[in-house]
Design a protein around this motif. Sequence first.
Motif, PDB file in Angstrom:
ATOM      1  N   GLY A  40       2.473  -1.040 -12.822  1.00 24.32           N
ATOM      2  CA  GLY A  40       2.698  -2.396 -13.304  1.00 24.32           C
ATOM      3  C   GLY A  40       4.101  -2.887 -13.002  1.00 24.32           C
ATOM      4  O   GLY A  40       4.294  -4.036 -12.578  1.00 24.32           O
ATOM      5  N   ALA A  41       5.097  -2.042 -13.214  1.00 23.19           N
ATOM      6  CA  ALA A  41       6.474  -2.424 -12.908  1.00 23.19           C
ATOM      7  C   ALA A  41       6.639  -2.670 -11.416  1.00 23.19           C
ATOM      8  O   ALA A  41       7.312  -3.624 -10.993  1.00 23.19           O
ATOM      9  CB  ALA A  41       7.436  -1.345 -13.390  1.00 23.19           C
ATOM     10  N   GLY A  42       6.021  -1.819 -10.601  1.00 28.44           N
ATOM     11  CA  GLY A  42       6.081  -2.012  -9.154  1.00 28.44           C
ATOM     12  C   GLY A  42       5.399  -3.298  -8.718  1.00 28.44           C
ATOM     13  O   GLY A  42       5.882  -4.001  -7.824  1.00 28.44           O
ATOM     14  N   PHE A  43       4.287  -3.614  -9.361  1.00 28.48           N
ATOM     15  CA  PHE A  43       3.567  -4.847  -9.053  1.00 28.48           C
ATOM     16  C   PHE A  43       4.446  -6.058  -9.350  1.00 28.48           C
ATOM     17  O   PHE A  43       4.477  -7.030  -8.581  1.00 28.48           O
ATOM     18  CB  PHE A  43       2.283  -4.894  -9.888  1.00 28.48           C
ATOM     19  N   MET A  44       5.176  -6.015 -10.460  1.00 25.38           N
ATOM     20  CA  MET A  44       6.078  -7.108 -10.804  1.00 25.38           C
ATOM     21  C   MET A  44       7.193  -7.250  -9.778  1.00 25.38           C
ATOM     22  O   MET A  44       7.545  -8.369  -9.367  1.00 25.38           O
ATOM     23  CB  MET A  44       6.652  -6.889 -12.199  1.00 25.38           C
ATOM     24  N   LEU A  45       7.760  -6.140  -9.348  1.00 26.49           N
ATOM     25  CA  LEU A  45       8.844  -6.193  -8.365  1.00 26.49           C
ATOM     26  C   LEU A  45       8.355  -6.766  -7.044  1.00 26.49           C
ATOM     27  O   LEU A  45       9.028  -7.594  -6.422  1.00 26.49           O
ATOM     28  CB  LEU A  45       9.420  -4.789  -8.150  1.00 26.49           C
ATOM     29  N   VAL A 101       0.843  -1.201   0.000  1.00 26.94           N
ATOM     30  CA  VAL A 101       0.000   0.000   0.000  1.00 26.94           C
ATOM     31  C   VAL A 101       0.876   1.248   0.000  1.00 26.94           C
ATOM     32  O   VAL A 101       0.602   2.231  -0.703  1.00 26.94           O
ATOM     33  CB  VAL A 101      -0.950  -0.020   1.208  1.00 26.94           C
ATOM     34  N   GLY A 102       1.946   1.225   0.780  1.00 27.62           N
ATOM     35  CA  GLY A 102       2.849   2.370   0.833  1.00 27.62           C
ATOM     36  C   GLY A 102       3.490   2.673  -0.506  1.00 27.62           C
ATOM     37  O   GLY A 102       3.820   3.837  -0.803  1.00 27.62           O
ATOM     38  N   ALA A 103       3.655   1.647  -1.336  1.00 23.54           N
ATOM     39  CA  ALA A 103       4.222   1.838  -2.677  1.00 23.54           C
ATOM     40  C   ALA A 103       3.158   2.261  -3.688  1.00 23.54           C
ATOM     41  O   ALA A 103       3.481   2.504  -4.853  1.00 23.54           O
ATOM     42  CB  ALA A 103       4.897   0.551  -3.135  1.00 23.54           C
ATOM     43  N   GLY A 104       1.905   2.342  -3.269  1.00 23.55           N
ATOM     44  CA  GLY A 104       0.837   2.780  -4.163  1.00 23.55           C
ATOM     45  C   GLY A 104       0.389   1.744  -5.168  1.00 23.55           C
ATOM     46  O   GLY A 104      -0.249   2.091  -6.168  1.00 23.55           O
ATOM     47  N   LEU A 105       0.659   0.471  -4.910  1.00 21.69           N
ATOM     48  CA  LEU A 105       0.335  -0.558  -5.895  1.00 21.69           C
ATOM     49  C   LEU A 105      -1.161  -0.802  -6.018  1.00 21.69           C
ATOM     50  O   LEU A 105      -1.608  -1.442  -6.963  1.00 21.69           O
ATOM     51  CB  LEU A 105       1.045  -1.866  -5.531  1.00 21.69           C
ATOM     52  N   HIS A 106      -1.927  -0.293  -5.094  1.00 19.07           N
ATOM     53  CA  HIS A 106      -3.378  -0.464  -5.103  1.00 19.07           C
ATOM     54  C   HIS A 106      -4.114   0.692  -5.762  1.00 19.07           C
ATOM     55  O   HIS A 106      -5.281   0.546  -6.133  1.00 19.07           O
ATOM     56  CB  HIS A 106      -3.883  -0.585  -3.665  1.00 19.07           C
ATOM     57  N   GLY A 107      -3.454   1.861  -5.925  1.00 14.41           N
ATOM     58  CA  GLY A 107      -4.245   2.997  -6.374  1.00 14.41           C
ATOM     59  C   GLY A 107      -3.519   4.124  -7.067  1.00 14.41           C
ATOM     60  O   GLY A 107      -4.118   5.176  -7.316  1.00 14.41           O
ATOM     61  N   THR A 108      -2.243   3.926  -7.415  1.00 10.61           N
ATOM     62  CA  THR A 108      -1.483   5.017  -8.022  1.00 10.61           C
ATOM     63  C   THR A 108      -2.174   5.639  -9.233  1.00 10.61           C
ATOM     64  O   THR A 108      -2.252   6.870  -9.333  1.00 10.61           O
ATOM     65  CB  THR A 108      -0.071   4.519  -8.422  1.00 10.61           C
ATOM     66  N   PRO A 109      -2.694   4.865 -10.187  1.00  8.13           N
ATOM     67  CA  PRO A 109      -3.308   5.491 -11.365  1.00  8.13           C
ATOM     68  C   PRO A 109      -4.523   6.352 -11.043  1.00  8.13           C
ATOM     69  O   PRO A 109      -4.851   7.268 -11.791  1.00  8.13           O
ATOM     70  CB  PRO A 109      -3.702   4.289 -12.235  1.00  8.13           C
TER      71      PRO A 109
END
Length: 551
Positions: A117-122, A95-103
Motif C-alpha cells: 500500500g505504501a509503495g502504491f501511494m509512492l 511490476v518490478g516493485a511488486g505492486l501487483h502481487g507482493t502479498p
Amino acid sequence: MDATHEVFNQPEPLVDTNLFETNRALRDALRFNAPQLDTAPLSRLGALAGSGAMQVHARLANTHTPELRTHDRFGRRIDEVEFHPSYHALMGAAVGAGLHGTPWAEQGAASPHVLRGAGFMLFTELEPSVLCPISMTYAVTPALRSNAAIYRDWAPRLTSRSYDPALKPWRDKPGVTMGMGMTEKQGGSDVRANTTHAEPDGSDDWGQRFRITGHKWFFSAPMCDAFLVLAQTASGLSCLFLPRVLPDGSRNALRIQRLKDKLGNKANASSEVEFHGAFGWLVGDEGRGVPQILEMGTMTRLDCALGTSGLMRQALALALNHTGQRMAFGKRLAEQPLMRNVLADLALESEASTMLALRLARAFDRRGDAQEAAMARLLTPIAKFWICKRGSHFAQEAMECLGGNGYVEEAGEGIMARIYREMPLNSIWEGAGNIMALDLLRALRKADAAAALAQELAPARGAHPALDKLAASLPLRVEEMASEVEARRLAQDVALAVQAALLHQASTPAVFSAFCDSRLGGDWGQAFGTLSGRTDFDAILQRALPNRHDA
C-alpha cells in the motif's frame, strides 16, 4: 537582438527527490501500522518515483496516449492497443516493485498489504494511470484460487516481477497481468442487469468451459493477458476467466470496439469490447459471480483510497515547493499568512487520508483477527467514500496555490493539471459515493460493527472534547441506521472520527489538535484555508515539507 526580459522568480521544479524519505506522515503511519516493517524497498522506490528520468516517462506516457489497432495491414483482426515506450517503462517499474502481487508472492512476510500500500501511494505520485492494470492484477489473483487448475498455471506469472507486454500464450511469458470486465451499457454498477451470456462448451484441463457472447461498456487495460468477466449462465450471473490468447496460441474472440476518451487517466487504455463466442472458464461456483466480484472490489477500493492519498500528497508537495520559492508582495508565498493557512489545511487533509488508507491496509494484513476483519468491512467503504470525495476539492485548492502556472499544461510538465483531471476517477471507479454508502449499511448489519468501532476509537478517548463527543454519538447511530438517506453523513463522520484517533496515536499534537478543532469542533469554514488563528502553522508546515529529510 537583446532579450526583452529576464526570467526570474520562477520556482525550480520538484525533481530528483526521494518521495519516501521526505514524507514524514507516510513514515509515521508505517511506524504505527507496521513497526517491524523493513522500509528499505520503499526508500528505493521513493528515489525512483521522484527521479527526473521517471517524471519524463510519466509526461510522455500521458502525452502520447494509447492507440487502438483493430486490424493489421492485410485486413486481419488483431485488436491490439499500441502504447508509447514510456508506458512500458512505467509498467516495468511498477511490476518490478511488486505492486501487483507482493502479498500473494511473499506469504508469511511482515505486513505485505501495508508494504504494498505504501509503495502504491509512492508510485501514484509519479503516475497513477498505469496502476489500473496493477491494481486489477492485485485484486484478481486470489480470486483465481477458486479454479485450482488456472491458479496453478497463472499464479507464478501473476506474482512475477518481470513485465512482458507481448501478446502471446501465458506459458511463453515470464510475467502476466489481469483485468476485469463487469459493467455494461444498461446496468453500470447494477451488474445484475448484465445481458452478456455464456453457454456451456465442454470441459478441459481448466475445468468447465463456456462460449461468451455480449459486451462490456467499461473494459480497462484491454491489453492485459486475461480478464475475469461476468456473464449470465443457466444458474445466474457467473464469473469467468477469459484469456486474450488461448492455450493453443490462437486469439480469443474479444473485439475492442473503441477506446474511451476520458477526462484524465490518459496513459491507461479503457475500452468498449464485444465477445463473439469468446472462450471463458468458470471461476468459483456457477451463479455466484456477484460475491466473487465483491471480494475483488474490496481490494480495488483499498487502492482507490491509497491512490487518492498519494495524489493528495503529490499535489501538496507541488504547492509547498512552488510557494516556498515564489515571491509576492515582498515575501515568499509560503510566508504569507493566508497562504500558510491554506497549505496547513491541505497538509492536515493529506496526512489524515494517508493514515486512514494505511490503517485499512493493515486490516487486510490481519483478516484472521476478529477486530481487524470487522474494521476491514467498515473501513473499506468509508475510506473509499471519504478520501476520494475530498480529492477533487483538494486538487483544486492545491492548483490555486500555483496560480495560473498550475492551470497551464506546461507548468511543472503539466503535473498539477494531470492530478486535477485524475482526482475524480477514484471516486467513480469501483463504486461511486452512493454505492459506498450502501456498502457501509451492509457492513453495519454485522453484529460486531459498533463494538469494533468503539474499540478502534478507544485509544483517543479523552484526547479532545470534540472527538469524545463524536465518538460517543456513533455507536447509537450505527445501531439505529436503518435508512439510506443519512448513510453518506454517517460514512463521513466515522471517517473523521477514525482519522482523528489515528492522528492522536501516530502524528504530532499540532496536527491532531488542528484536525479536531477544524473537522470535528466546527472551528473551520466551508473551504480550505479557514483554520483558526490559534493553529500551530509552523509545526504543521515544517512536518509537510517535500524537499528535506526529517529523521
